[in-house]
Design a protein around this motif. Structure first.
Motif, PDB file in Angstrom:
ATOM      1  N   VAL A   1     -31.636  49.765 132.081  1.00 35.18           N
ATOM      2  CA  VAL A   1     -30.296  49.457 131.586  1.00 35.18           C
ATOM      3  C   VAL A   1     -29.283  49.818 132.650  1.00 35.18           C
ATOM      4  N   THR A   2     -28.456  48.865 133.006  1.00 33.57           N
ATOM      5  CA  THR A   2     -27.386  49.125 133.953  1.00 33.57           C
ATOM      6  C   THR A   2     -26.080  49.228 133.186  1.00 33.57           C
ATOM      7  N   CYS A   3     -25.441  50.358 133.255  1.00 32.10           N
ATOM      8  CA  CYS A   3     -24.203  50.574 132.517  1.00 32.10           C
ATOM      9  C   CYS A   3     -23.060  49.808 133.166  1.00 32.10           C
ATOM     10  N   VAL A   4     -22.305  49.111 132.336  1.00 30.55           N
ATOM     11  CA  VAL A   4     -21.155  48.343 132.792  1.00 30.55           C
ATOM     12  C   VAL A   4     -19.976  48.737 131.914  1.00 30.55           C
ATOM     13  N   PRO A   5     -18.821  49.067 132.490  1.00 35.38           N
ATOM     14  CA  PRO A   5     -17.676  49.366 131.632  1.00 35.38           C
ATOM     15  C   PRO A   5     -17.227  48.108 130.908  1.00 35.38           C
ATOM     16  N   PRO A   6     -17.122  48.151 129.571  1.00 36.56           N
ATOM     17  CA  PRO A   6     -16.743  46.949 128.827  1.00 36.56           C
ATOM     18  C   PRO A   6     -15.295  46.551 129.085  1.00 36.56           C
ATOM     19  N   LYS A   7     -15.072  45.256 129.146  1.00 38.37           N
ATOM     20  CA  LYS A   7     -13.723  44.740 129.312  1.00 38.37           C
ATOM     21  C   LYS A   7     -13.113  44.530 127.939  1.00 38.37           C
ATOM     22  N   ALA A   8     -11.814  44.695 127.855  1.00 37.49           N
ATOM     23  CA  ALA A   8     -11.130  44.470 126.587  1.00 37.49           C
ATOM     24  C   ALA A   8     -11.181  42.980 126.250  1.00 37.49           C
ATOM     25  N   PRO A   9     -11.511  42.627 125.017  1.00 37.09           N
ATOM     26  CA  PRO A   9     -11.535  41.213 124.661  1.00 37.09           C
ATOM     27  C   PRO A   9     -10.133  40.617 124.725  1.00 37.09           C
ATOM     28  N   LYS A  10     -10.046  39.394 125.176  1.00 34.24           N
ATOM     29  CA  LYS A  10      -8.748  38.735 125.305  1.00 34.24           C
ATOM     30  C   LYS A  10      -8.485  37.856 124.087  1.00 34.24           C
ATOM     31  N   ALA A  11      -8.761  38.404 122.912  1.00 34.42           N
ATOM     32  CA  ALA A  11      -8.614  37.650 121.679  1.00 34.42           C
ATOM     33  C   ALA A  11      -7.159  37.290 121.403  1.00 34.42           C
ATOM     34  N   CYS A  12      -6.253  38.191 121.656  1.00 27.15           N
ATOM     35  CA  CYS A  12      -4.846  37.989 121.311  1.00 27.15           C
ATOM     36  C   CYS A  12      -4.028  37.415 122.468  1.00 27.15           C
ATOM     37  N   GLU A  13      -4.681  36.973 123.524  1.00 24.79           N
ATOM     38  CA  GLU A  13      -3.971  36.430 124.672  1.00 24.79           C
ATOM     39  C   GLU A  13      -3.305  35.096 124.295  1.00 24.79           C
ATOM     40  N   GLY A  14      -1.984  35.043 124.365  1.00 26.39           N
ATOM     41  CA  GLY A  14      -1.240  33.825 124.039  1.00 26.39           C
ATOM     42  C   GLY A  14      -0.998  33.632 122.554  1.00 26.39           C
ATOM     43  N   VAL A  15      -1.289  34.631 121.737  1.00 30.97           N
ATOM     44  CA  VAL A  15      -1.107  34.532 120.284  1.00 30.97           C
ATOM     45  C   VAL A  15      -0.082  35.571 119.856  1.00 30.97           C
ATOM     46  N   LYS A  16       0.964  35.118 119.174  1.00 33.85           N
ATOM     47  CA  LYS A  16       2.001  36.038 118.707  1.00 33.85           C
ATOM     48  C   LYS A  16       1.552  36.728 117.431  1.00 33.85           C
ATOM     49  N   ARG A  17       2.105  37.920 117.199  1.00 28.15           N
ATOM     50  CA  ARG A  17       1.849  38.712 115.997  1.00 28.15           C
ATOM     51  C   ARG A  17       0.360  38.884 115.740  1.00 28.15           C
TER      52      ARG A  17
ATOM     53  N   TRP B   1      -5.687  43.664 117.382  1.00 26.47           N
ATOM     54  CA  TRP B   1      -7.139  43.713 117.391  1.00 26.47           C
ATOM     55  C   TRP B   1      -7.604  45.141 117.563  1.00 26.47           C
ATOM     56  N   GLY B   2      -8.857  45.367 117.210  1.00 29.76           N
ATOM     57  CA  GLY B   2      -9.448  46.694 117.342  1.00 29.76           C
ATOM     58  C   GLY B   2     -10.953  46.612 117.225  1.00 29.76           C
ATOM     59  N   GLY B   3     -11.582  47.758 117.152  1.00 26.86           N
ATOM     60  CA  GLY B   3     -13.037  47.810 117.066  1.00 26.86           C
ATOM     61  C   GLY B   3     -13.634  48.269 118.380  1.00 26.86           C
ATOM     62  N   ASP B   4     -14.895  47.949 118.584  1.00 29.26           N
ATOM     63  CA  ASP B   4     -15.572  48.270 119.838  1.00 29.26           C
ATOM     64  C   ASP B   4     -16.111  46.978 120.454  1.00 29.26           C
ATOM     65  N   PRO B   5     -16.686  47.037 121.650  1.00 28.14           N
ATOM     66  CA  PRO B   5     -17.141  45.804 122.291  1.00 28.14           C
ATOM     67  C   PRO B   5     -18.190  45.032 121.501  1.00 28.14           C
ATOM     68  N   ASP B   6     -18.912  45.707 120.615  1.00 26.34           N
ATOM     69  CA  ASP B   6     -19.941  45.043 119.829  1.00 26.34           C
ATOM     70  C   ASP B   6     -19.380  44.313 118.611  1.00 26.34           C
ATOM     71  N   ALA B   7     -18.375  44.855 117.967  1.00 24.76           N
ATOM     72  CA  ALA B   7     -17.788  44.268 116.767  1.00 24.76           C
ATOM     73  C   ALA B   7     -16.264  44.386 116.842  1.00 24.76           C
ATOM     74  N   VAL B   8     -15.594  43.257 116.877  1.00 22.73           N
ATOM     75  CA  VAL B   8     -14.137  43.219 117.030  1.00 22.73           C
ATOM     76  C   VAL B   8     -13.512  42.680 115.747  1.00 22.73           C
ATOM     77  N   TRP B   9     -12.408  43.310 115.316  1.00 21.82           N
ATOM     78  CA  TRP B   9     -11.637  42.766 114.198  1.00 21.82           C
ATOM     79  C   TRP B   9     -10.267  42.356 114.725  1.00 21.82           C
ATOM     80  N   VAL B  10      -9.737  41.281 114.161  1.00 18.60           N
ATOM     81  CA  VAL B  10      -8.435  40.753 114.582  1.00 18.60           C
ATOM     82  C   VAL B  10      -7.630  40.432 113.332  1.00 18.60           C
ATOM     83  N   GLU B  11      -6.341  40.788 113.361  1.00 22.59           N
ATOM     84  CA  GLU B  11      -5.435  40.439 112.270  1.00 22.59           C
ATOM     85  C   GLU B  11      -4.255  39.677 112.856  1.00 22.59           C
ATOM     86  N   VAL B  12      -4.017  38.461 112.339  1.00 24.25           N
ATOM     87  CA  VAL B  12      -2.883  37.654 112.789  1.00 24.25           C
ATOM     88  C   VAL B  12      -1.963  37.418 111.598  1.00 24.25           C
ATOM     89  N   LYS B  13      -0.679  37.267 111.903  1.00 27.81           N
ATOM     90  CA  LYS B  13       0.314  37.037 110.859  1.00 27.81           C
ATOM     91  C   LYS B  13       1.152  35.827 111.228  1.00 27.81           C
TER      92      LYS B  13
END
Length: 123
Positions: A27-43, A46-58
């Protein structure tokens, strides 16, 4: 003399033991990158960890909230390394009514956690 030889043997055993563990895991450890889920989306939050992400939009209207949720899903699917699960909740109006509450299992490369090495890796 006995103490010194015992210490030397103990140190050698520890060095070879940790080298064997590192080679066996593969196993080669790699620092996880933040998901770009909210990129270009207003309001969007997001949260969670690299394995499971939750997103709330309004959005002000149901249609706007659903459009923002679709944009979030497209952003996550376009990523090279994806979380295994994505939970999206879209809310609209003053009372924050739920327009969409859904979880997705994404295909492709995922983040995995190694408890042995205490790090994230891609598989």
């Amino acid at each position: 003399m006995r103490r010194i030889s015992m210490i030397v043997l103990l140190v050698c055993g520890m060095v070879t033991g940790t080298a064997a563990q590192a080679g066996a895991a593969g196993v080669t450890c790699v620092p996880p990158k933040a998901p770009k889920a909210c990129e270009g989306v207003k309001r969007c939050e997001w949260g969670g960890d690299p394995d499971a992400v939750w997103v709330e939009v309004k959005g002000g209207t149901r249609k706007l909230a659903l459009a923002r949720a679709a944009r979030v899903r497209a952003n996550v699917k376009a990523a090279e390394v994806k979380p295994r699960t994505l939970s999206i909740q879209a809310r609209h109006g003053r009372k924050n009514k739920i327009a969409l509450s859904r979880s997705y299992r994404l295909k492709g490369k995922h983040w995995h956690y190694s408890a042995k090495k205490n790090c994230w890796y891609v598989r």
